[in-house]
Scaffold this motif. Structure first.
Motif: not given
Length: 443
Positions: A73-78, A84-90, A185-189, A231-242
């Protein structure tokens, strides 16, 4: 200097037109797969095999030494949602550099509409949750728009709607995603490991440097991208931000000899993976909720669920239409010819389909609590918003079709096509050619 008023939702840039066609084609199929994943999750979670569904979600896999021993479940979410968010970034990079967001005159409407479409649901949710038993922790849940579901509904009921209106929904959703990313990134970290965050940023910068030099070997870029995610996942910031950051690093301007810019090319390549695999699989893991009379009664009485439904079904369309009206009023801009305020309202209701990002934010906001109530409210609100929006746009679609049929001149050959496209331009859309014309063009 021209005295003509600014037109809201007017002519699209060539880049946006290409992207519009690509998104409508891909997200339509993605929306169907997303629906299949959602229905499969609901059936599985409410069947005699519900224990196997929970066992699948909790199955742990991954290297423990790298702190990546996560359940599926976490692999799917994170993990999958990072695609999905990589495509959003593009999308964001292309829109900001060469698309609708590069000029203030075209960017102001979707930006203000997206802000209104996020602020109003948050306000209404908070007001509903001021009562006993409420929780303001979920204020961000009803702020999201699920573009795959929205486009899937639009493709069914809006075949004759103006392309500018479709592009408005897509551009608004892109800005909506950007604001959702900022919220996550701001409210859930909570606690940030700055060493891991710095390592992730370094990987992202290396990825961007290689992409700018057009060094695009997959065996080189993929490990760097995965490292930035880990590294983003380990930092505490949600991994999708990467994923978003990696997408924003890709060049959106064509280099010499390129047919398409790298951001546009990769968006075309990765969108089917995102819409056709990553998001539907996430829905399979996230949408499974046990539905019973007790659970439904509990959700109806829960202020959190009430706030989510009010926010998505009422707050989203109200915020988008009000913000767009304010832009039109204070800038003296007008809707493009052939587009009316009922069109905008119908599209705004489609923006109330939250689902993917709403489920993600709900999970982050309550961290395992009130899961059933949040899921049921997001599903119910998204279905209701989709139903209302579909009815309104189906009615508007019939109006555009009647307008075209009543004003078309029955001539043959090329002149008939010319008449169709001239009328389409006049009413602000792109009318579909007659079947025999499509057949002629295919030859």
């Amino acid at each position: 200097m021209s005295n003509q008023p600014t037109r809201l939702f007017s002519r699209l840039t060539p880049s946006t037109e290409r992207t519009l066609a690509d998104v409508l084609r891909t997200e339509r199929a993605g929306g169907i797969l997303l629906l299949i994943g959602t229905v499969a999750a609901l059936i599985w979670a409410n069947s005699a095999w519900s224990d196997s569904y929970e066992a699948m979600k909790s199955f742990t896999i991954g290297p423990e030494a790298l702190h990546l021993d996560l359940d599926l479940a976490h692999w799917a979410k994170d993990g999958l949602l990072a695609i999905f968010f990589f495509v959003v970034g593009l999308e964001l990079k292309r829109e900001i550099v060469v698309g609708e967001l590069r000029k203030p005159s075209t960017a102001i409407v979707p930006i203000v509409a997206a802000v209104g479409g996020m602020a109003m649901p948050a306000i209404l949710y908070t007001l509903v949750n001021l009562q006993d038993g409420g929780s303001t922790a979920g204020w961000a849940i009803p702020t999201a728009t699920d573009i795959a579901f929205a486009v899937a509904v639009l493709s069914v009921v809006g075949k004759w709607l103006p392309n500018a209106l479709r592009a408005f929904l897509l551009t608004l959703a892109v800005v909506d995603d950007l604001l959702a990313i900022i919220i996550i990134a701001v409210f859930f970290t909570d606690d940030i490991n700055f060493v891991m965050l710095a390592a992730s940023v370094a990987c992202i910068l290396v990825f961007g440097f290689l992409a700018s030099k057009r060094i695009t070997y997959w065996w080189l870029l993929f490990p760097i991208a995965f490292a930035s995610w880990a590294f983003m996942h380990a930092s505490g910031v949600h991994a999708t931000i990467a994923g978003v950051a990696l997408g924003l690093m890709v060049p959106a301007i064509k280099a010499k000899g390129e047919k398409h810019a790298l951001a546009e090319h990769w968006e075309h390549k990765w969108r089917p993976i995102s819409a056709g695999f990553a998001v539907p699989v996430f829905a399979l893991f996230a949408a499974g909720v046990t539905i019973s009379s007790e659970a439904v009664s509990a959700a109806i009485a829960d202020p959190v669920a009430q706030g989510v439904v009010v926010g998505l079904v009422i707050g989203k369309p109200l915020g988008i239409v009000l913000a767009t009206w304010l832009v039109a009023t204070f800038t003296k801009a007008q809707l493009d010819r052939g587009i009316s305020w009922p069109d905008v309202l119908g599209m705004a209701f489609l923006a109330g389909i939250g689902f993917t990002v709403s489920l993600l934010i709900g999970d982050l906001a309550f961290n395992g609590e009130r899961v059933e109530e949040v899921k049921m409210s997001v599903l119910a609100a998204s279905l209701l918003a989709a139903f209302i929006g579909a009815l309104m746009l189906f009615w508007r679609d019939r109006s555009y079709r009647k307008m075209y049929e009543s004003r078309s001149i029955p001539v043959v050959g090329h002149d008939r096509m010319g008449d169709a496209h001239a009328l389409a331009r006049e009413i602000g859309g792109e009318a579909a050619p007659a079947p025999e014309d499509s057949e002629r063009e295919s030859h």
